[in-house]
Design a protein around this motif. Sequence first.
Motif, PDB file in Angstrom:
ATOM      1  N   ASP A  81      34.398  -6.235  19.909  1.00 18.59           N
ATOM      2  CA  ASP A  81      34.872  -7.567  19.522  1.00 18.59           C
ATOM      3  C   ASP A  81      36.261  -7.517  18.884  1.00 18.59           C
ATOM      4  OD1 ASP A  81      32.475  -8.640  20.396  1.00 18.59           O
ATOM      5  OD2 ASP A  81      31.552  -8.557  18.408  1.00 18.59           O
ATOM      6  N   SER A  82      36.911  -6.362  18.958  1.00 20.80           N
ATOM      7  CA  SER A  82      38.238  -6.210  18.352  1.00 20.80           C
ATOM      8  C   SER A  82      39.229  -7.182  18.979  1.00 20.80           C
ATOM      9  CB  SER A  82      38.740  -4.776  18.537  1.00 20.80           C
ATOM     10  OG  SER A  82      37.956  -3.881  17.808  1.00 20.80           O
ATOM     11  N   HIS A  83      40.265  -7.478  18.218  1.00 19.23           N
ATOM     12  CA  HIS A  83      41.355  -8.339  18.698  1.00 19.23           C
ATOM     13  C   HIS A  83      42.470  -7.461  19.234  1.00 19.23           C
ATOM     14  CE1 HIS A  83      39.615 -11.753  16.479  1.00 19.23           C
ATOM     15  NE2 HIS A  83      39.433 -10.901  15.492  1.00 19.23           N
ATOM     16  N   LEU A  84      43.199  -7.965  20.208  1.00 20.24           N
ATOM     17  CA  LEU A  84      44.400  -7.320  20.710  1.00 20.24           C
ATOM     18  C   LEU A  84      45.482  -8.380  20.814  1.00 20.24           C
ATOM     19  CD1 LEU A  84      45.823  -4.804  21.926  1.00 20.24           C
ATOM     20  CD2 LEU A  84      45.056  -5.597  24.170  1.00 20.24           C
ATOM     21  N   PHE A  85      46.661  -8.059  20.286  1.00 24.53           N
ATOM     22  CA  PHE A  85      47.794  -8.982  20.334  1.00 24.53           C
ATOM     23  C   PHE A  85      48.980  -8.299  21.006  1.00 24.53           C
ATOM     24  CE2 PHE A  85      45.284 -10.335  16.731  1.00 24.53           C
ATOM     25  CZ  PHE A  85      45.269 -11.715  16.856  1.00 24.53           C
ATOM     26  N   ARG A  86      49.649  -9.038  21.873  1.00 30.43           N
ATOM     27  CA  ARG A  86      50.928  -8.605  22.433  1.00 30.43           C
ATOM     28  C   ARG A  86      51.994  -9.152  21.482  1.00 30.43           C
ATOM     29  NH1 ARG A  86      50.796 -11.333  26.802  1.00 30.43           N
ATOM     30  NH2 ARG A  86      52.186 -12.988  26.136  1.00 30.43           N
ATOM     31  N   LEU A  87      52.949  -8.319  21.093  1.00 26.89           N
ATOM     32  CA  LEU A  87      53.973  -8.732  20.141  1.00 26.89           C
ATOM     33  C   LEU A  87      55.254  -9.103  20.883  1.00 26.89           C
ATOM     34  CD1 LEU A  87      53.339  -6.042  17.374  1.00 26.89           C
ATOM     35  CD2 LEU A  87      52.323  -8.324  17.628  1.00 26.89           C
TER      36      LEU A  87
END
Length: 159
Positions: A119-125
Amino acid sequence: MARMTSWQEFAEQAPELAESVRARLEAAKHHVLATLRRDGSPRVSGTEVGWRGPDLTMGSMPGARKALDLRRDPRFALHTNPDDGSMAAPDAKIAGRAVEVTGDELRAWVEEAKPPSEDSHLFRLDLTEVTTTGLADDHTHLVIRHWTPAEGLRTFKRT
Protein backbone atom coordinates in the motif's frame (compact mmCIF):
# COMPACT_ATOMS: atom_id res chain seq x y z
CA MET A 1 1.78 28.42 -11.66
CA ALA A 2 5.46 27.82 -12.31
CA ARG A 3 6.39 25.71 -15.30
CA MET A 4 7.48 22.16 -14.42
CA THR A 5 9.68 19.62 -16.11
CA SER A 6 10.68 16.02 -15.61
CA TRP A 7 14.11 14.95 -14.37
CA GLN A 8 14.95 13.76 -17.89
CA GLU A 9 14.09 17.13 -19.45
CA PHE A 10 16.15 18.88 -16.76
CA ALA A 11 19.10 16.54 -17.42
CA GLU A 12 18.89 17.26 -21.15
CA GLN A 13 18.81 21.04 -20.57
CA ALA A 14 21.50 21.21 -17.86
CA PRO A 15 23.52 17.97 -18.02
CA GLU A 16 26.45 19.03 -15.81
CA LEU A 17 24.16 20.37 -13.09
CA ALA A 18 21.96 17.27 -13.28
CA GLU A 19 25.03 15.03 -12.93
CA SER A 20 26.18 17.00 -9.87
CA VAL A 21 22.75 16.88 -8.21
CA ARG A 22 22.30 13.20 -8.97
CA ALA A 23 25.70 12.47 -7.40
CA ARG A 24 24.60 14.31 -4.23
CA LEU A 25 21.31 12.40 -4.15
CA GLU A 26 23.10 9.07 -4.58
CA ALA A 27 25.90 9.89 -2.09
CA ALA A 28 23.57 9.49 0.90
CA LYS A 29 20.44 7.46 1.46
CA HIS A 30 18.45 10.01 3.48
CA HIS A 31 17.53 13.56 2.54
CA VAL A 32 15.19 16.23 3.93
CA LEU A 33 11.77 16.79 2.35
CA ALA A 34 9.64 19.85 3.06
CA THR A 35 5.88 19.66 2.48
CA LEU A 36 2.97 21.86 3.51
CA ARG A 37 0.60 20.95 6.33
CA ARG A 38 -3.12 21.55 6.01
CA ASP A 39 -2.74 24.96 7.75
CA GLY A 40 0.06 25.96 5.32
CA SER A 41 2.90 25.63 7.80
CA PRO A 42 5.96 23.65 6.74
CA ARG A 43 6.64 20.04 7.68
CA VAL A 44 10.07 18.47 7.24
CA SER A 45 10.54 14.72 6.94
CA GLY A 46 13.35 12.38 6.13
CA THR A 47 12.99 10.70 2.77
CA GLU A 48 14.73 8.58 0.18
CA VAL A 49 14.64 9.19 -3.56
CA GLY A 50 15.47 7.13 -6.60
CA TRP A 51 14.93 6.92 -10.32
CA ARG A 52 12.24 4.97 -12.12
CA GLY A 53 13.14 5.10 -15.78
CA PRO A 54 13.68 8.78 -16.62
CA ASP A 55 11.84 10.08 -13.52
CA LEU A 56 13.06 11.14 -10.09
CA THR A 57 10.74 9.40 -7.62
CA MET A 58 10.05 9.17 -3.92
CA GLY A 59 8.28 6.39 -2.06
CA SER A 60 6.43 6.63 1.23
CA MET A 61 4.91 4.32 3.79
CA PRO A 62 1.11 4.02 3.60
CA GLY A 63 -0.66 6.99 5.18
CA ALA A 64 2.56 8.84 6.11
CA ARG A 65 2.02 12.51 6.84
CA LYS A 66 4.34 13.57 4.01
CA ALA A 67 2.30 11.50 1.53
CA LEU A 68 -0.98 12.96 2.80
CA ASP A 69 0.52 16.46 2.60
CA LEU A 70 1.57 15.86 -1.02
CA ARG A 71 -1.82 14.45 -1.98
CA ARG A 72 -3.46 17.62 -0.68
CA ASP A 73 -0.84 20.10 -1.93
CA PRO A 74 1.82 18.66 -4.25
CA ARG A 75 4.42 21.39 -3.70
CA PHE A 76 7.67 20.19 -2.17
CA ALA A 77 11.27 21.16 -1.54
CA LEU A 78 14.03 18.58 -1.19
CA HIS A 79 17.41 19.29 0.38
CA THR A 80 20.21 16.78 -0.07
CA ASN A 81 21.90 15.33 2.95
CA PRO A 82 24.50 17.92 4.01
CA ASP A 83 27.09 15.19 4.56
CA ASP A 84 29.94 16.22 6.86
CA GLY A 85 29.41 19.96 6.39
CA SER A 86 32.77 20.50 4.66
CA MET A 87 31.09 21.56 1.41
CA ALA A 88 33.55 19.35 -0.47
CA ALA A 89 30.62 18.67 -2.81
CA PRO A 90 27.96 21.28 -3.57
CA ASP A 91 24.79 21.39 -1.51
CA ALA A 92 21.71 20.68 -3.68
CA LYS A 93 18.09 21.74 -3.41
CA ILE A 94 15.17 20.77 -5.63
CA ALA A 95 11.65 22.19 -5.66
CA GLY A 96 8.57 21.26 -7.62
CA ARG A 97 5.38 19.27 -7.48
CA ALA A 98 4.95 15.62 -6.57
CA VAL A 99 2.60 13.62 -8.79
CA GLU A 100 1.28 10.42 -7.23
CA VAL A 101 1.80 7.33 -9.34
CA THR A 102 -1.20 4.99 -9.39
CA GLY A 103 -2.67 2.05 -11.30
CA ASP A 104 -0.54 -0.28 -13.38
CA GLU A 105 2.58 1.85 -12.99
CA LEU A 106 2.30 1.69 -9.19
CA ARG A 107 1.71 -2.07 -9.27
CA ALA A 108 4.79 -2.51 -11.46
CA TRP A 109 6.88 -0.47 -9.02
CA VAL A 110 5.63 -2.50 -6.03
CA GLU A 111 6.51 -5.72 -7.86
CA GLU A 112 9.96 -4.41 -8.80
CA ALA A 113 10.98 -2.45 -5.67
CA LYS A 114 9.22 -4.64 -3.11
CA PRO A 115 8.55 -1.84 -0.59
CA PRO A 116 7.69 -2.88 3.00
CA SER A 117 3.98 -2.54 2.20
CA GLU A 118 2.08 -3.05 -1.03
CA ASP A 119 0.00 0.00 0.00
CA SER A 120 3.06 2.26 -0.20
CA HIS A 121 2.85 5.56 -2.05
CA LEU A 122 5.03 6.46 -5.03
CA PHE A 123 5.45 10.01 -6.29
CA ARG A 124 7.12 11.28 -9.45
CA LEU A 125 8.92 14.55 -8.68
CA ASP A 126 8.37 17.19 -11.36
CA LEU A 127 10.79 20.09 -11.08
CA THR A 128 10.28 23.85 -10.95
CA GLU A 129 13.81 24.71 -9.81
CA VAL A 130 17.16 23.15 -8.94
CA THR A 131 19.97 24.91 -7.07
CA THR A 132 23.47 23.93 -5.99
CA THR A 133 25.67 25.93 -3.66
CA GLY A 134 29.34 25.09 -3.37
CA LEU A 135 32.75 26.55 -2.72
CA ALA A 136 34.84 27.82 -5.60
CA ASP A 137 38.01 25.81 -6.25
CA ASP A 138 40.08 28.50 -4.53
CA HIS A 139 37.66 28.64 -1.55
CA THR A 140 37.30 32.44 -1.84
CA HIS A 141 33.59 32.55 -2.69
CA LEU A 142 30.42 30.52 -3.14
CA VAL A 143 29.29 29.38 -6.57
CA ILE A 144 25.52 29.11 -6.89
CA ARG A 145 24.03 27.39 -9.91
CA HIS A 146 20.28 27.87 -10.32
CA TRP A 147 18.08 26.29 -12.99
CA THR A 148 14.41 26.75 -13.85
CA PRO A 149 12.53 25.50 -16.91
CA ALA A 150 11.78 29.09 -17.97
CA GLU A 151 15.20 30.68 -17.40
CA GLY A 152 17.56 27.76 -17.86
CA LEU A 153 20.85 27.64 -15.98
CA ARG A 154 22.32 30.73 -14.33
CA THR A 155 25.48 30.95 -12.24
CA PHE A 156 26.09 33.44 -9.42
CA LYS A 157 29.09 34.13 -7.22
CA ARG A 158 28.85 35.26 -3.60
CA THR A 159 31.77 36.45 -1.50
